[in-house]
Design a protein around this motif. Structure first.
Motif, PDB file in Angstrom:
ATOM      1  N   UNK A 170       0.819  -1.213   0.000  1.00 52.86           N
ATOM      2  CA  UNK A 170       0.000   0.000   0.000  1.00 52.86           C
ATOM      3  C   UNK A 170       0.854   1.265   0.000  1.00 52.86           C
ATOM      4  N   UNK A 171       1.859   1.315   0.881  1.00 52.47           N
ATOM      5  CA  UNK A 171       2.647   2.552   0.992  1.00 52.47           C
ATOM      6  C   UNK A 171       3.664   2.694  -0.137  1.00 52.47           C
ATOM      7  N   UNK A 172       3.927   1.579  -0.852  1.00 50.00           N
ATOM      8  CA  UNK A 172       4.812   1.640  -2.027  1.00 50.00           C
ATOM      9  C   UNK A 172       4.080   1.080  -3.248  1.00 50.00           C
ATOM     10  N   UNK A 173       2.881   1.586  -3.487  1.00 47.37           N
ATOM     11  CA  UNK A 173       2.054   1.082  -4.591  1.00 47.37           C
ATOM     12  C   UNK A 173       2.711   1.260  -5.946  1.00 47.37           C
ATOM     13  N   UNK A 220      -5.839  -0.243   3.369  1.00 46.77           N
ATOM     14  CA  UNK A 220      -5.132  -1.050   2.378  1.00 46.77           C
ATOM     15  C   UNK A 220      -5.372  -0.506   0.971  1.00 46.77           C
ATOM     16  N   UNK A 221      -4.487  -0.870   0.054  1.00 47.41           N
ATOM     17  CA  UNK A 221      -4.562  -0.383  -1.325  1.00 47.41           C
ATOM     18  C   UNK A 221      -5.890  -0.758  -1.977  1.00 47.41           C
ATOM     19  N   UNK A 250      13.631  -5.371 -12.676  1.00 44.34           N
ATOM     20  CA  UNK A 250      13.340  -4.544 -13.850  1.00 44.34           C
ATOM     21  C   UNK A 250      13.961  -5.119 -15.128  1.00 44.34           C
ATOM     22  N   UNK A 251      15.100  -5.798 -14.967  1.00 50.32           N
ATOM     23  CA  UNK A 251      15.777  -6.354 -16.147  1.00 50.32           C
ATOM     24  C   UNK A 251      15.091  -7.615 -16.637  1.00 50.32           C
ATOM     25  N   UNK A 252      14.681  -8.487 -15.744  1.00 47.40           N
ATOM     26  CA  UNK A 252      14.177  -9.806 -16.157  1.00 47.40           C
ATOM     27  C   UNK A 252      12.667  -9.973 -16.011  1.00 47.40           C
ATOM     28  N   UNK A 253      11.959  -9.058 -15.358  1.00 48.44           N
ATOM     29  CA  UNK A 253      10.538  -9.156 -15.044  1.00 48.44           C
ATOM     30  C   UNK A 253      10.341 -10.178 -13.916  1.00 48.44           C
ATOM     31  N   UNK A 254       9.270 -10.033 -13.118  1.00 50.94           N
ATOM     32  CA  UNK A 254       9.048 -11.001 -12.031  1.00 50.94           C
ATOM     33  C   UNK A 254       9.018 -12.457 -12.506  1.00 50.94           C
ATOM     34  N   UNK A 255       8.341 -12.736 -13.631  1.00 50.14           N
ATOM     35  CA  UNK A 255       8.266 -14.123 -14.123  1.00 50.14           C
ATOM     36  C   UNK A 255       9.639 -14.648 -14.521  1.00 50.14           C
ATOM     37  N   UNK A 306       1.048  -7.134  -8.344  1.00 46.83           N
ATOM     38  CA  UNK A 306       1.107  -6.317  -9.556  1.00 46.83           C
ATOM     39  C   UNK A 306       0.147  -6.792 -10.645  1.00 46.83           C
ATOM     40  N   UNK A 307       0.025  -8.098 -10.807  1.00 45.41           N
ATOM     41  CA  UNK A 307      -0.767  -8.642 -11.911  1.00 45.41           C
ATOM     42  C   UNK A 307      -2.195  -9.024 -11.527  1.00 45.41           C
ATOM     43  N   UNK A 308      -2.431  -9.180 -10.222  1.00 44.48           N
ATOM     44  CA  UNK A 308      -3.771  -9.536  -9.736  1.00 44.48           C
ATOM     45  C   UNK A 308      -4.132  -8.632  -8.560  1.00 44.48           C
ATOM     46  N   UNK A 309      -4.101  -7.298  -8.762  1.00 39.54           N
ATOM     47  CA  UNK A 309      -4.277  -6.366  -7.637  1.00 39.54           C
ATOM     48  C   UNK A 309      -5.638  -6.453  -6.965  1.00 39.54           C
ATOM     49  N   UNK A 310      -6.663  -6.925  -7.687  1.00 45.58           N
ATOM     50  CA  UNK A 310      -7.992  -6.994  -7.095  1.00 45.58           C
ATOM     51  C   UNK A 310      -8.086  -8.057  -5.998  1.00 45.58           C
ATOM     52  N   UNK A 311      -7.115  -8.987  -5.943  1.00 47.55           N
ATOM     53  CA  UNK A 311      -7.123  -9.990  -4.874  1.00 47.55           C
ATOM     54  C   UNK A 311      -6.819  -9.369  -3.514  1.00 47.55           C
ATOM     55  N   UNK A 312      -6.211  -8.182  -3.514  1.00 46.12           N
ATOM     56  CA  UNK A 312      -6.006  -7.408  -2.294  1.00 46.12           C
ATOM     57  C   UNK A 312      -5.187  -8.111  -1.232  1.00 46.12           C
ATOM     58  N   UNK A 313      -5.447  -7.734   0.046  1.00 47.52           N
ATOM     59  CA  UNK A 313      -4.718  -8.310   1.185  1.00 47.52           C
ATOM     60  C   UNK A 313      -4.994  -9.801   1.315  1.00 47.52           C
ATOM     61  N   UNK A 314      -6.213 -10.220   0.978  1.00 48.43           N
ATOM     62  CA  UNK A 314      -6.552 -11.649   1.066  1.00 48.43           C
ATOM     63  C   UNK A 314      -5.692 -12.458   0.101  1.00 48.43           C
TER      64      UNK A 314
END
Length: 427
Positions: free
Chosen positions: A124-127, A188-189, A264-269, A318-326
């Protein structure tokens, strides 16, 4: 989204809370075999005690994930503080199996509650920079394990008892409890961005999220089972088994500290694929070599697992932000639950391996209680030297499967992103 003005203080307090979590892992890993001797516990009992922290964690992190939006992150962290105090005190005054079991459960619940509140807090604080800051936050997990194992190593040399070693965890516990009590928290975000609770729960059935939950089983087992049991498994293979854990986790600290250019160079995946390949290589070396090559294996393994946990969380955030804290907390809970089940199963398997490598009809309990230097004690030592690497070799299958799965994820994400950019260009 505007960050809270107390962002840096909240981040520092979160890191202190995670430090307590990791110290509990590092110190317990360092004293586990000694607890077995002092309280006459076998490997299965030690495995159950160690696993208690792992299933106490998912219990807390999942429940915390469901209530954090309702009661707020601050109240959740006060609960974590109280459970940490109780767990540490009960460990110091432990008198046997059940007190160790209950104290480890309390610490596990506290650890899970810390992550239930702090993972969504950091996101949340580093969205604007989630994966990198989650890596920076989670560097305090291996960081605390390094500090904890070194404390055990040097305090053992100085003849200072394990109760004092455990008691040192009270210092960062009191510090984080004080800091959080003085700070104000954002929502929360997910709440701030206006995503409804119903939409959040619906997003948990996204096939990509379910796929990531399954992969979290494997990444957590690869990292945490190996780290927690390395002293038990390799004690008879190397005179410095606990230092292998220190080296592995030291590499993890450095890797997470410099996560930003790597992510940033390789992406999370891409980072997750490289991590799985290196983890498999490191486990292979630790399970098939001796001497200095064990330390090479620990370095390679540390490079592999260092990005697993925070990058898995960052990918979902990052890719599924709607899942939230849960969503974040279900990921953490799934990982720890998988480790607890695997640890109980493998500790029993380890005892069976030892029994099979002793003379026919021999009692494992009798050999375990044999005085040092006797033929029985020496035979048990040789059995352990063979059994430990066999456990590592069985675990090696997991990062090999992960390598294939993450290769598929990388291809899927590249195709998805390419399709999204095409739509933008056409528009």
């Amino acid at each position: 989204m505007q960050a809270t003005p107390q962002r840096q203080q909240l981040f520092v307090a979160s890191c202190l809370a995670l430090l307590v979590t990791s110290l509990s892992f590092g110190i317990r890993a360092g004293i586990l075999s000694r607890l077995g001797v002092e309280f006459e516990l076998n490997a299965a009992q030690l495995g159950t005690i160690a696993a208690t922290a792992f299933w106490g964690f998912p219990l807390a992190v999942v429940i915390g994930g469901f209530v954090v939006d309702i009661i707020g992150m601050k109240r959740l962290l006060i609960v974590a503080f109280l459970f940490h105090l109780a767990g540490i005190a009960l460990t110091i005054f432990a008198g046997g199996y059940w007190t160790l079991f209950i104290s480890t459960l309390c610490v596990g619940i506290a650890n899970g509650t810390v992550e239930a509140a702090c993972n969504p807090l950091v996101a949340t604080i580093y969205a604007d920079n989630k994966t990198t800051k989650l890596n920076h936050f989670h560097l305090w997990f291996p960081g605390g394990i390094v500090i904890g194992t070194l404390l055990v190593y040097f305090l053992d040399k100085a003849g200072i008892g394990w109760q004092i070693q455990v008691g040192l965890m009270l210092i960062p516990t009191i510090l984080y409890g004080y800091l959080f009590s003085k700070l104000s928290f954002p929502v929360t975000e997910r709440v701030a961005s206006g995503v409804s609770t119903g939409e959040m729960y619906k997003s948990l059935f996204n096939p990509l999220f379910i796929f990531m939950i399954i992969l979290m089983f494997g990444t957590a087992i690869t990292e945490l089972f190996t780290g927690q049991w390395i002293d038990v498994l390799l004690k008879n293979v190397s005179d410095n088994a606990i230092l292998l854990l220190t080296i592995e986790t030291g590499i993890m600290v450095l890797g997470r500290a410099f996560a930003e250019p790597v992510v940033h160079r390789f992406s999370p995946a891409g980072v997750l694929l490289i991590s799985a390949i290196l983890s498999a290589a490191g486990l292979y070396l630790m399970g098939h070599t001796t001497g200095n090559m064990l330390f090479v294996g620990a370095i390679v393994f540390g490079m592999g697992v260092c990005y697993f946990w925070p990058t898995m969380l960052g990918f979902v955030s990052e890719n599924l932000p709607k899942t939230g804290a849960v969503g974040l907390n279900l990921m953490g809970g799934a990982g720890m639950f998988a480790v607890s089940v695997y640890m109980i199963f493998m500790s029993g398997y380890y005892d069976n391996l030892l029994a099979a490598k002793l003379p026919a009809g021999a009692s494992l309990a009798e050999y375990s209680n044999a005085p040092a230097g006797t033929d029985m004690a020496n035979a048990l030592g040789e059995a352990k030297k063979l059994a430990g690497p066999e456990i590592l070799n069985a675990t090696l299958v997991i990062p090999i499967i992960l390598s294939v799965a993450f290769a598929g994820l990388l291809i899927y994400m590249r195709n998805k992103n390419k399709g999204n950019s095409t739509v933008v260009n056409v528009g």
